[in-house]
Design a protein around this motif. Structure first.
Motif, short mmCIF file in Angstrom:
data_model
loop_
_atom_site.label_atom_id
_atom_site.label_comp_id
_atom_site.label_asym_id
_atom_site.label_seq_id
_atom_site.Cartn_x
_atom_site.Cartn_y
_atom_site.Cartn_z
N UNK A 98 39.74 53.76 73.25
CA UNK A 98 40.27 53.20 74.25
C UNK A 98 41.39 52.46 73.45
N UNK A 99 42.71 52.35 74.10
CA UNK A 99 43.71 51.82 73.85
C UNK A 99 43.71 50.16 73.54
N UNK A 100 44.45 49.54 72.69
CA UNK A 100 44.44 48.16 72.53
C UNK A 100 45.67 47.83 73.49
N UNK A 101 45.50 46.27 73.86
CA UNK A 101 46.65 45.73 74.67
C UNK A 101 47.83 45.91 73.85
N UNK A 102 47.85 45.90 72.38
CA UNK A 102 49.28 45.90 71.75
C UNK A 102 49.81 47.38 72.10
N UNK A 103 48.95 48.38 72.05
CA UNK A 103 49.44 49.94 72.34
C UNK A 103 50.07 49.93 73.82
N UNK A 104 49.28 49.30 74.78
CA UNK A 104 49.76 49.31 76.00
C UNK A 104 51.04 48.62 76.32
N UNK A 105 51.30 47.37 75.49
CA UNK A 105 52.28 46.70 75.77
C UNK A 105 53.55 47.54 75.21
N UNK A 106 53.20 48.15 73.98
CA UNK A 106 54.21 48.94 73.44
C UNK A 106 54.68 50.01 74.21
N UNK A 107 53.92 50.70 75.09
CA UNK A 107 54.17 51.96 76.21
C UNK A 107 54.98 51.06 77.06
N UNK A 108 54.63 49.93 77.62
CA UNK A 108 55.51 49.14 78.72
C UNK A 108 56.87 48.90 78.20
N UNK A 109 56.78 48.48 76.76
CA UNK A 109 58.25 48.13 76.32
C UNK A 109 59.25 49.27 76.24
N UNK A 110 58.63 50.25 75.87
CA UNK A 110 59.43 51.57 75.81
C UNK A 110 60.16 51.95 77.26
N UNK A 111 59.69 51.39 78.34
CA UNK A 111 60.13 51.53 79.82
C UNK A 111 60.90 50.32 80.25
N UNK A 112 61.53 49.46 79.17
CA UNK A 112 62.21 48.33 79.48
C UNK A 112 61.60 47.30 80.16
N UNK A 113 60.31 47.28 80.14
CA UNK A 113 59.54 46.28 80.89
C UNK A 113 59.50 44.79 80.07
N UNK A 114 60.23 43.95 80.68
CA UNK A 114 60.16 42.78 79.72
C UNK A 114 59.52 41.65 80.81
N UNK A 115 59.05 40.57 80.10
CA UNK A 115 58.40 39.47 80.77
C UNK A 115 59.45 38.48 81.58
N UNK A 116 59.13 38.50 82.70
CA UNK A 116 59.78 37.39 83.38
C UNK A 116 59.21 36.19 83.98
N UNK A 117 59.75 35.26 83.78
CA UNK A 117 58.96 33.77 83.67
C UNK A 117 59.62 32.81 84.74
N UNK A 118 58.96 31.81 84.81
CA UNK A 118 59.53 30.59 85.59
C UNK A 118 59.04 29.28 85.13
N UNK A 119 59.75 28.30 85.31
CA UNK A 119 59.18 27.18 84.98
C UNK A 119 58.49 26.21 86.07
N UNK A 120 57.47 25.27 85.65
CA UNK A 120 56.70 24.54 86.47
C UNK A 120 57.36 23.78 87.53
#
Length: 146
Positions: A1-23
């Motif tokens: 099974x893939x690791x989270x790092x490998x999965x995030x790398x695949x997501x990153x290649x699709x220009x998936x960035x983390x969007x956040x908000x402040x409390x």
């Protein structure tokens, strides 16, 4: 099974960035950002640290059903906290187990205190299905003697 790092790398290649908000931002701002970015949840970050997660489900259950206003309610009042996180070395299978046991739909990935990404249950199921399909193909080739 893939690791989270490998999965995030695949997501990153699709220009998936983390969007956040402040409390302290209003829930309406979070909803607008989720709609704009086509995501179902946002990590809540304060001083560079993840302090919660707000989702569409939180909005529906903790605001709408209680007759509260998204305009005057800060994110910190309805976010899920404390946050359950994983590091990038975890497997997809481990993450699926955590999400199932804790009834989560989104799982932040944190390494050395830094938010690296946000995995959805959909990301994990998609990867698990792809891995199973690959295994089936390999077994079929083996049976055929290829």
């Amino acid at each position: 099974m893939k690791t989270v790092a490998q999965l995030l790398k695949l997501k990153a290649s699709q220009n998936q960035q983390v969007h956040t908000i402040k409390p302290d931002q209003m829930v309406l701002e979070a909803l607008m950002k989720m709609a704009e970015k086509n995501v179902g949840a946002l990590p809540v970050v304060e001083n560079g640290e993840i302090v919660g997660v707000i989702s569409e489900r939180d909005y529906a259950r903790k605001l709408v059903l209680k007759g509260r206003s998204s305009v005057g309610t800060p994110v910190k009042e309805i976010m899920n906290s404390p946050v359950i996180t994983v590091d990038s070395h975890q497997t997809v299978e481990t993450c699926m187990g955590i999400m199932t046991d804790k009834h989560l739909r989104h799982l932040p990935v944190v390494e050395n205190g830094q938010l690296l990404g946000l995995l959805s249950i959909g990301d994990l199921v998609k990867e698990a299905i792809a891995e199973q399909a690959e295994l089936i193909q390999q077994l079929e080739q083996y049976i055929r003697g290829e």
